[in-house]
Design a protein around this motif. Structure first.
Motif, PDB file in Angstrom:
ATOM      1  N   LYS A  38      21.912 -26.955  42.619  1.00 26.12           N
ATOM      2  CA  LYS A  38      22.900 -26.362  43.521  1.00 26.12           C
ATOM      3  C   LYS A  38      23.568 -27.453  44.361  1.00 26.12           C
ATOM      4  CE  LYS A  38      22.513 -22.207  44.373  1.00 26.12           C
ATOM      5  NZ  LYS A  38      22.132 -20.858  44.721  1.00 26.12           N
ATOM      6  N   ARG A  39      22.766 -28.383  44.858  1.00 22.27           N
ATOM      7  CA  ARG A  39      23.307 -29.491  45.647  1.00 22.27           C
ATOM      8  C   ARG A  39      24.292 -30.304  44.800  1.00 22.27           C
ATOM      9  NH1 ARG A  39      22.695 -34.860  47.200  1.00 22.27           N
ATOM     10  NH2 ARG A  39      22.741 -35.187  49.453  1.00 22.27           N
ATOM     11  N   GLN A  40      23.901 -30.582  43.557  1.00 20.61           N
ATOM     12  CA  GLN A  40      24.765 -31.354  42.665  1.00 20.61           C
ATOM     13  C   GLN A  40      26.037 -30.587  42.327  1.00 20.61           C
ATOM     14  OE1 GLN A  40      24.240 -34.562  42.114  1.00 20.61           O
ATOM     15  NE2 GLN A  40      26.224 -34.611  41.105  1.00 20.61           N
ATOM     16  N   GLY A  80      39.956 -27.961  52.702  1.00 20.13           N
ATOM     17  CA  GLY A  80      39.108 -27.164  53.588  1.00 20.13           C
ATOM     18  C   GLY A  80      37.838 -26.732  52.885  1.00 20.13           C
ATOM     19  N   VAL A  81      36.894 -26.264  53.644  1.00 21.10           N
ATOM     20  CA  VAL A  81      35.617 -25.825  53.088  1.00 21.10           C
ATOM     21  C   VAL A  81      35.827 -24.685  52.095  1.00 21.10           C
ATOM     22  CG1 VAL A  81      33.376 -24.783  53.655  1.00 21.10           C
ATOM     23  CG2 VAL A  81      34.276 -26.631  55.064  1.00 21.10           C
ATOM     24  N   ASP A  82      36.771 -23.790  52.364  1.00 21.96           N
ATOM     25  CA  ASP A  82      37.025 -22.670  51.445  1.00 21.96           C
ATOM     26  C   ASP A  82      37.456 -23.164  50.067  1.00 21.96           C
ATOM     27  OD1 ASP A  82      36.329 -20.734  53.305  1.00 21.96           O
ATOM     28  OD2 ASP A  82      38.388 -20.559  54.071  1.00 21.96           O
ATOM     29  N   GLY A  97      35.520 -20.493  43.590  1.00 24.07           N
ATOM     30  CA  GLY A  97      35.127 -20.432  42.187  1.00 24.07           C
ATOM     31  C   GLY A  97      33.723 -20.895  41.878  1.00 24.07           C
ATOM     32  N   THR A  98      32.956 -21.261  42.893  1.00 25.51           N
ATOM     33  CA  THR A  98      31.605 -21.771  42.637  1.00 25.51           C
ATOM     34  C   THR A  98      30.521 -20.712  42.789  1.00 25.51           C
ATOM     35  OG1 THR A  98      31.198 -22.413  44.943  1.00 25.51           O
ATOM     36  CG2 THR A  98      32.233 -24.068  43.501  1.00 25.51           C
ATOM     37  N   GLY A  99      30.838 -19.639  43.528  1.00 24.72           N
ATOM     38  CA  GLY A  99      29.804 -18.656  43.834  1.00 24.72           C
ATOM     39  C   GLY A  99      28.850 -19.136  44.921  1.00 24.72           C
TER      40      GLY A  99
END
Length: 194
Positions: free
Chosen positions: A13-15, A34-36, A41-43
């Motif tokens: 998940k980190r990767q 931005g963070v969004d 698309g990553t979930g």
């Protein structure tokens, strides 16, 4: 679920966060992204992002490290085809020329970070500097292996040429800049090897 599976899931998940951020930062820039858009698309939720990274800046450091690892793996593969240390040094410029011509329209991510965060975030600047230092160490090791006279000085000169070619290639999008720098590096090596 055992601890090894949890650790593996956490690393995956980190990767995944780093990989997505790498793609977005490279395309949009660090401040513009931005963070969004990093999570789109990553979930992956913002909560999960902040579980792994305390801040956007900490994520940027991880992305620069990821970029550096990718660059050095690609470079290691590229240089494996060249027999002598001196040829490997000159091949650095060929590699750069190819990067500018075909694979790297957004330039050097470490330089981009260094410029966007100059005098604003020491840790990001430091991570970027580690990338540049690693290139110097590679060149220095090759100069020593080639038995250059005053290997430190020659390595520094070639490193300056290489950095200039990176910036020139990035700002002008011209792969010939790396080839011009290669010609100067070749002259420096010839003098250092006599």
């Amino acid at each position: 679920m055992d601890t090894n599976t949890n650790n593996s899931d956490n690393l995956d998940k980190r990767q995944a966060i780093i990989q997505k951020a790498y793609e977005v930062f490279y395309k949009e820039g660090f401040h513009a992204a931005g963070v969004d858009s990093l999570l789109d698309g990553t979930g992956i939720s913002k909560r999960t992002l902040y579980k792994y990274f305390a801040s956007k800046e900490e994520l940027i450091q991880a992305v620069i490290e990821h970029y550096s690892n990718l660059q050095f793996k690609a470079l290691e593969t590229y240089l494996a085809d060249h027999s002598s240390p001196a040829k490997k040094i000159l091949a650095l410029f060929d590699w750069l020329s190819e990067m500018v011509a075909t694979r790297n329209p957004n330039g050097c991510l470490a330089i981009n970070a260094k410029m966007e965060y100059a005098h604003k975030h020491d840790a990001i600047e430091g991570q970027s500097s580690l990338h540049f230092s690693a290139f110097y160490e590679l060149i220095y090791d090759l100069c020593k292996a080639a038995h250059c006279h005053d290997a430190k000085k020659v390595a520094k000169q070639i490193h300056i040429l290489f950095q200039g070619a990176v910036v020139g290639g990035q700002t002008e999008g011209n792969p010939e800049i790396a080839q011009l720098a290669k010609g100067v590096a070749k002259s420096l090596l010839e003098q250092a090897l006599h």
